[in-house]
Design an enzyme around this catalytic site. Structure first.
Site, PDB file in Angstrom:
ATOM      1  CB  SER A 117      -0.981  -0.167   1.272  1.00 27.75           C
ATOM      2  OG  SER A 117      -2.063   0.819   0.959  1.00 27.75           O
ATOM      3  CG  ASP A 151      -2.423   4.098  -1.922  1.00 19.80           C
ATOM      4  OD1 ASP A 151      -3.401   3.935  -2.951  1.00 19.80           O
ATOM      5  OD2 ASP A 151      -2.634   3.339  -0.893  1.00 19.80           O
ATOM      6  CG  ASP A 173      -2.792  -0.586  -2.628  1.00 17.72           C
ATOM      7  OD1 ASP A 173      -2.743   0.711  -2.091  1.00 17.72           O
ATOM      8  OD2 ASP A 173      -3.656  -1.288  -1.970  1.00 17.72           O
ATOM      9  CG  ASP A 181      -6.100   1.031  -0.931  1.00 18.06           C
ATOM     10  OD1 ASP A 181      -5.222   1.875  -0.936  1.00 18.06           O
ATOM     11  OD2 ASP A 181      -5.963   0.024  -0.107  1.00 18.06           O
TER      12      ASP A 181
END
Length: 460
Positions: free
Chosen positions: A106, A250, A252, A254
Site C-alpha cells: 500500500s 497510492d 495500490d 485504494d
C-alpha cells in the site's frame, strides 16, 4: 523487526533474516498457510485464486513465489500481473474464484511488500479467519500436491477494462455529464499501477490527462503516502497546466487524494465527504466511516436527512458495519471510498468517477465545491508510556473522567464534545496511546491533543 504478521495479512521489508523480514521463506510459508486454510474451509477439490500486484520493485519476485506455492498446493492461479487492490477484489467475484491475494504494501516505502488476503467475495478475510491462517503458518501444517495434481496457471490482461466498464455502467456515474465539461486532470500515480489504470478511465470520461509519475516501475519519486507534505510537485503542476484538478493515488490505488485548481489540497478526509454528498442527495440512507474519520461526513449526512454511523478503525470493520446498516456509501478518512453498488472495498477508480460526476453536475470549481463543506482540522499525536503501565486501565480512567460527554468504546475511547472530538487508541505493538483530534482550527485541534496528554499524565 520489520516483519508484521497480522490477521489481515503479512508485510515486511524485503531481504534480511527469516522471520525478521519478508524473505522468500516467509512469503512461501504464509502463502501456503492461506492456501491450506482455503482448502480446509472449502469442501471442493479444484480451488482457484486471483492474484495481482502493484509496481514495486520486489513485486515480480514475490509474485513468482506466491504463484509457485499455490500451484504446489494444487490450487489454480489466475494472475492479473500489474493490477490494483480494487481491481483484484472486483475480479475475484467476476471470475467466480475462491479468494485472492494482492501483493502490495500500500502506502509503505519501496523496500516494503505484503500479502493482502481476500475471501471468495473479494473482501478482506475476517479477524477470526486471519487468526486461523496465522496458526497454520506457525505449525507449518501444509500438505503439498503430488505431481499430477499441481495447480494450473494463467494470466488475464483485460481486468482493468472489465473494472472500468463496471464503473461506467453504474447508474450514479454520468459519463456524458463529465464529458460535457472537458475536464483537465493532472494525475500523480507515484510510478505504480494507478498510472496504467486511472488514465483509461479518465479518457473514457472525456478528460484531458496530464501524467506525472505514471511509469509503473516501482521507483517512488516521493513518499507514497498521499499527504500534503509529499505532493508539492503535483500541486505546482496543476497550477502550471491550468488544470481543473489534481488526482493522487497510492501504489495500490485504494486511497484517493484530490487537489483543487489553485494547487491546494482538497483534503484526504473530504474525498469521502464529497462523494457521500453526491450519493445521499439522490438516495437518502446511511453513511459509514471509522471513528478516526472527519465529523464532516456526519454533518453532510444529517443535512441530507440521512444517518451516520462510525465503526472501529480498519476496512474490515467499516465493511461489516456498512452491511449491517445497508449503507449507501462508506469508507475511511484516508481517501478510501467504498461504494457497495460496485463492491465492498476501497476503490480510487470508482471514487474518481463519482467525484467527477458530482463536480460536473454541480457546475463548480473544485475549490468552490470544497467551500460548501464544513471546515475541520485534524491533529495526530501520541504519548509514549513505560511498558509496566496498564494502558487499558488508563483508557478506562479517561472514560470515567469524561463520562458526561458522548463516548464510544468500540475502539479505544472516543470522546465527542459539542465543538470537537478526541479519539484515544492503544497501539497493538508498543506502549503508546495514539491521540486523534478534530476541531475548527489546527491550533484548537493541537491544543486539544496536548490537553489530553496532560490529562493522561495526571492519571498515571
Amino acid at each position: 523487526m520489520s516483519l508484521i504478521k497480522s490477521i489481515s495479512g503479512i508485510r515486511g521489508t524485503i531481504g534480511g533474516k527469516v522471520d525478521d523480514n519478508l524473505t522468500p521463506v516467509d512469503v512461501v510459508k504464509f502463502t501456503a498457510a492461506f492456501g491450506t486454510w482455503l482448502q480446509k474451509n472449502k469442501n471442493k477439490k479444484d480451488l482457484t485464486l486471483v492474484i495481482g500486484r502493484d509496481a514495486r520493485i520486489s513485486g515480480a519476485m514475490v509474485n513468482s513465489l506466491v504463484t509457485a506455492t499455490l500451484q504446489g498446493l494444487g490450487i489454480n492461479v489466475i494472475d492479473l500481473e500489474l493490477s490494483t487492490t480494487p481491481t483484484v477484489e472486483v475480479m475475484v467475484t467476476e471470475l467466480n474464484a475462491d479468494g485472492g491475494i494482492i501483493l502490495t504494501a500500500s502506502h509503505n516505502p519501496k523496500q516494503w511488500n505484503a500479502l493482502k488476503l481476500l475471501n471468495e467475495k473479494g473482501e478482506f478475510i475476517t479477524g477470526k479467519d486471519g487468526a486461523e491462517v496465522l496458526e497454520i503458518a506457525e505449525k507449518e501444517d501444509f500438505n503439498f500436491a503430488e505431481v499430477d495434481d499441481l495447480g494450473k496457471y494463467e494470466t488475464k490482461t483485460d481486468a482493468f477494462d472489465i473494472h472500468i466498464e463496471k464503473i461506467l455502467n453504474l447508474p450514479m456515474v454520468d459519463a456524458e455529464a463529465v464529458k460535457s465539461k472537458k475536464i483537465k486532470v493532472v494525475l500523480d500515480a507515484v510510478n505504480s499501477t494507478g498510472g496504467i489504470s486511472i488514465p483509461p478511465l479518465l479518457e473514457k470520461l472525456g478528460c484531458e490527462v496530464v501524467k506525472l509519475y505514471c511509469e509503473p516501475n516501482g521507483q517512488f519519486p516521493h513518499n507514497p503516502e498521499p499527504l500534503k507534505e509529499h505532493l508539492t510537485d503535483i500541486c505546482e503542476l496543476v497550477k502550471k497546466e491550468n488544470a481543473d484538478l489534481g488526482i493522487v493515488v497510492d501504489p495500490d490505488v485504494d486511497r484517493l487524494a484530490l487537489i483543487d485548481e489553485n494547487g491546494e489540497m482538497f483534503g484526504e478526509e473530504y474525498t469521502l465527504v464529497a462523494v457521500a454528498d453526491y450519493l445521499l442527495r439522490h438516495k437518502k440512507g446511511v453513511a459509514v466511516s471509522n471513528l478516526s474519520s472527519s465529523r464532516a461526513l456526519r454533518d453532510v449526512a444529517r443535512n441530507l436527512d440521512s444517518e451516520y454511523f462510525a465503526s472501529a478503525v480498519g476496512e474490515v470493520n467499516v465493511v461489516t458495519l456498512m452491511k449491517e446498516k445497508n449503507a449507501v456509501i462508506g469508507g475511511e478518512g484516508n481517501g478510501g471510498i467504498i461504494y457497495p453498488d460496485l463492491h465492498y472495498g476501497r476503490d480510487s477508480l470508482v471514487g474518481v468517477a463519482l467525484f467527477l460526476t458530482h463536480l460536473a453536475k454541480e457546475n463548480k470549481t473544485v475549490s468552490e465545491l470544497r467551500a460548501t463543506y464544513p471546515a475541520y482540522y485534524m491533529g495526530k499525536k501520541k504519548i509514549e508510556l513505560t511498558p509496566e503501565i496498564d494502558v487499558d486501565a488508563l483508557l478506562v480512567k479517561m472514560q470515567e473522567e469524561y463520562k458526561d460527554e458522548e463516548i464510544s468504546t468500540i475502539d479505544g475511547v472516543k470522546i465527542d464534545f459539542p465543538e470537537n472530538w478526541v479519539h484515544l487508541r492503544k497501539s497493538n505493538t508498543e506502549p503508546i496511546i495514539r491521540i486523534y483530534t478534530e476541531a475548527f482550527s489546527q491550533q484548537e485541534a493541537d491544543e486539544l491533543a496536548d490537553k489530553m496528554i496532560e490529562k493522561i499524565k495526571s492519571l498515571i
